[in-house]
Design a protein around this motif. Sequence first.
Motif, PDB file in Angstrom:
ATOM      1  N   LEU A 156       0.865  -1.177   0.000  1.00 18.41           N
ATOM      2  CA  LEU A 156       0.000   0.000   0.000  1.00 18.41           C
ATOM      3  C   LEU A 156       0.903   1.229   0.000  1.00 18.41           C
ATOM      4  O   LEU A 156       1.492   1.569   1.031  1.00 18.41           O
ATOM      5  CB  LEU A 156      -0.919   0.003   1.233  1.00 18.41           C
ATOM      6  CG  LEU A 156      -1.810   1.245   1.386  1.00 18.41           C
ATOM      7  CD1 LEU A 156      -2.746   1.419   0.189  1.00 18.41           C
ATOM      8  CD2 LEU A 156      -2.616   1.170   2.671  1.00 18.41           C
ATOM      9  N   ARG A 186     -11.444   4.094   2.321  1.00 18.23           N
ATOM     10  CA  ARG A 186     -10.594   3.965   1.121  1.00 18.23           C
ATOM     11  C   ARG A 186      -9.235   3.351   1.492  1.00 18.23           C
ATOM     12  O   ARG A 186      -8.693   2.562   0.724  1.00 18.23           O
ATOM     13  CB  ARG A 186     -10.424   5.322   0.434  1.00 18.23           C
ATOM     14  CG  ARG A 186     -11.622   5.658  -0.454  1.00 18.23           C
ATOM     15  CD  ARG A 186     -11.279   6.725  -1.463  1.00 18.23           C
ATOM     16  NE  ARG A 186     -11.037   7.994  -0.800  1.00 18.23           N
ATOM     17  CZ  ARG A 186     -11.995   8.903  -0.550  1.00 18.23           C
ATOM     18  NH1 ARG A 186     -13.230   8.681  -0.948  1.00 18.23           N
ATOM     19  NH2 ARG A 186     -11.698  10.020   0.063  1.00 18.23           N
ATOM     20  N   GLN A 187      -8.714   3.696   2.703  1.00 23.77           N
ATOM     21  CA  GLN A 187      -7.459   3.071   3.124  1.00 23.77           C
ATOM     22  C   GLN A 187      -7.658   1.575   3.338  1.00 23.77           C
ATOM     23  O   GLN A 187      -6.769   0.779   3.069  1.00 23.77           O
ATOM     24  CB  GLN A 187      -6.928   3.700   4.431  1.00 23.77           C
ATOM     25  CG  GLN A 187      -6.196   5.005   4.249  1.00 23.77           C
ATOM     26  CD  GLN A 187      -4.967   4.879   3.366  1.00 23.77           C
ATOM     27  OE1 GLN A 187      -5.083   4.636   2.162  1.00 23.77           O
ATOM     28  NE2 GLN A 187      -3.799   5.054   3.932  1.00 23.77           N
ATOM     29  N   ARG A 188      -8.848   1.203   3.819  1.00 30.87           N
ATOM     30  CA  ARG A 188      -9.105  -0.234   4.003  1.00 30.87           C
ATOM     31  C   ARG A 188      -9.228  -0.938   2.652  1.00 30.87           C
ATOM     32  O   ARG A 188      -8.820  -2.091   2.507  1.00 30.87           O
ATOM     33  CB  ARG A 188     -10.350  -0.443   4.869  1.00 30.87           C
ATOM     34  CG  ARG A 188     -10.015  -0.236   6.338  1.00 30.87           C
ATOM     35  CD  ARG A 188     -11.137  -0.626   7.247  1.00 30.87           C
ATOM     36  NE  ARG A 188     -12.088   0.465   7.422  1.00 30.87           N
ATOM     37  CZ  ARG A 188     -13.366   0.284   7.692  1.00 30.87           C
ATOM     38  NH1 ARG A 188     -13.859  -0.932   7.793  1.00 30.87           N
ATOM     39  NH2 ARG A 188     -14.152   1.320   7.865  1.00 30.87           N
ATOM     40  N   GLY A 206      -7.452  -0.006   0.205  1.00 28.05           N
ATOM     41  CA  GLY A 206      -6.026  -0.097  -0.131  1.00 28.05           C
ATOM     42  C   GLY A 206      -5.395  -1.337   0.480  1.00 28.05           C
ATOM     43  O   GLY A 206      -4.613  -2.041  -0.163  1.00 28.05           O
ATOM     44  N   VAL A 249       3.071  -1.208   4.207  1.00 27.61           N
ATOM     45  CA  VAL A 249       2.147  -0.072   4.214  1.00 27.61           C
ATOM     46  C   VAL A 249       2.923   1.174   4.579  1.00 27.61           C
ATOM     47  O   VAL A 249       3.588   1.233   5.614  1.00 27.61           O
ATOM     48  CB  VAL A 249       0.935  -0.299   5.153  1.00 27.61           C
ATOM     49  CG1 VAL A 249      -0.051  -1.259   4.539  1.00 27.61           C
ATOM     50  CG2 VAL A 249       1.343  -0.827   6.505  1.00 27.61           C
ATOM     51  N   PRO A 287       0.197   4.857   6.354  1.00 27.78           N
ATOM     52  CA  PRO A 287      -1.208   4.587   6.017  1.00 27.78           C
ATOM     53  C   PRO A 287      -2.227   5.433   6.768  1.00 27.78           C
ATOM     54  O   PRO A 287      -3.374   5.491   6.359  1.00 27.78           O
ATOM     55  CB  PRO A 287      -1.379   3.111   6.389  1.00 27.78           C
ATOM     56  CG  PRO A 287      -0.389   2.895   7.477  1.00 27.78           C
ATOM     57  CD  PRO A 287       0.789   3.769   7.148  1.00 27.78           C
ATOM     58  N   THR A 288      -1.830   6.065   7.860  1.00 22.21           N
ATOM     59  CA  THR A 288      -2.846   6.756   8.663  1.00 22.21           C
ATOM     60  C   THR A 288      -2.915   8.252   8.376  1.00 22.21           C
ATOM     61  O   THR A 288      -3.720   8.945   8.995  1.00 22.21           O
ATOM     62  CB  THR A 288      -2.591   6.549  10.174  1.00 22.21           C
ATOM     63  OG1 THR A 288      -1.313   7.091  10.494  1.00 22.21           O
ATOM     64  CG2 THR A 288      -2.639   5.094  10.569  1.00 22.21           C
ATOM     65  N   LEU A 297      -6.343  10.357   8.221  1.00 25.30           N
ATOM     66  CA  LEU A 297      -7.473   9.660   8.862  1.00 25.30           C
ATOM     67  C   LEU A 297      -7.818  10.337  10.194  1.00 25.30           C
ATOM     68  O   LEU A 297      -6.936  10.866  10.872  1.00 25.30           O
ATOM     69  CB  LEU A 297      -7.115   8.198   9.139  1.00 25.30           C
ATOM     70  CG  LEU A 297      -6.733   7.344   7.933  1.00 25.30           C
ATOM     71  CD1 LEU A 297      -6.633   5.879   8.358  1.00 25.30           C
ATOM     72  CD2 LEU A 297      -7.741   7.493   6.804  1.00 25.30           C
ATOM     73  N   PHE A 347      -7.710   1.252  11.891  1.00 22.79           N
ATOM     74  CA  PHE A 347      -6.695   0.823  10.947  1.00 22.79           C
ATOM     75  C   PHE A 347      -5.553   0.090  11.662  1.00 22.79           C
ATOM     76  O   PHE A 347      -5.074  -0.948  11.211  1.00 22.79           O
ATOM     77  CB  PHE A 347      -6.153   2.041  10.194  1.00 22.79           C
ATOM     78  CG  PHE A 347      -5.482   1.660   8.924  1.00 22.79           C
ATOM     79  CD1 PHE A 347      -6.223   1.408   7.781  1.00 22.79           C
ATOM     80  CD2 PHE A 347      -4.115   1.512   8.870  1.00 22.79           C
ATOM     81  CE1 PHE A 347      -5.602   1.020   6.612  1.00 22.79           C
ATOM     82  CE2 PHE A 347      -3.487   1.140   7.702  1.00 22.79           C
ATOM     83  CZ  PHE A 347      -4.234   0.896   6.575  1.00 22.79           C
TER      84      PHE A 347
END
Length: 302
Positions: free
Chosen positions: A90, A149-151, A153, A167, A170-171, A174, A182
């Motif tokens: 990701l 959307r990150q999930r 990903g 990753v 990733p946060t 958020l 997450f």
Amino acid sequence: MKHSTVELGAPTLHMENVGFRYRNGHQAVQGFTLTQRAGILGVLGPNGAGKSTLMRMLATLTRPTEGAIVWNGADCVREPDALRRSLGYLPQEFGTYPALTAREFLHYLAAVKGLPHAATAQRVQHCLELVGLEGAADKRLADCSGGMRQRVGIAQALLNDPQLLIVDEPTVGLDPDERQRFRNLLTDLAGQRLVLLSTHIVSDLEASATALAVMEQGRLLFHDTPQALLSQAVGKVWQWTIPATDLSAVRTAHRVSASLLRPGGVQVRIVAATAPSPDAVAAEPTLEDAYVWLLSRQGGRG
Ligand SMILES: Nc1ncnc2c1ncn2[C@@H]1O[C@H](COP(=O)(O)OP(=O)(O)OP(=O)(O)O)[C@@H](O)[C@H]1O
């Protein structure tokens, strides 16, 4: 017997003196050596430390300009496919197609990744369930929150059931609830996988990382457990309350790891080898304190 099977199958990532120099001559990563098995490795460092450059090398998108990356015994420059087959990635900038639903998007990426067509619908459904999106699978991505959307990903990164999940930051973007969900998700996914989670936010790793690699200016400063980092800061953390008007001067004179507005002023936490003020009281280190202490000993900005 079962134990030895797990051991044999356990993923192992080894980096030996890995470096990367951009074409303009900037050395973004240097002398990076570590070995890591299953679990969550938090790659922590300030902005510009070289985390994304490292992640791209590990995802085989760029080749190291020095050293070797070895995945389960296979050299990633000579045999990149061994790692690519095991990889879910990701990236920091993850684009989706707003007009597609999560399910359509995952079907599309499954085709791009060459997953067997007959198994795709089932695999997509399974990945949607793993990331807790089964209820929103048929919603257009344009109508999903940043966290959803990150999930998606993560779901795309899981399509090939990877042993190595990378990753990168990733946060970012958020909200606090989404961040928490997450982090929990990554903990659930770790198991026998190796998850590399790059971040500049210590709290992303507090509850989840089984190991930490702290980097600054391209170098690996620390690679061990979070507890080992914490233990380095025991006796180096001080806390006291100052008038709010003194905060700027205290920041200039000391390494402040946290400050908290209180009715009588500002409670500051300082990392220092000895008590920075007669009023300072020794405090139990948090991971943030320990990280700031580590960086302060390198003379970096933290
Ligand atoms: N294409 C490039 N050419 C030259 N230098 C680059 C390039 N990309 C990144 N850099 C530099 O390399 C260093 C490491 O960048 P990198 O993006 O890997 O850091 P990072 O730790 O991921 O930071 P951030 O969290 O800000 O993305 C930085 O000094 C950056 O300016």
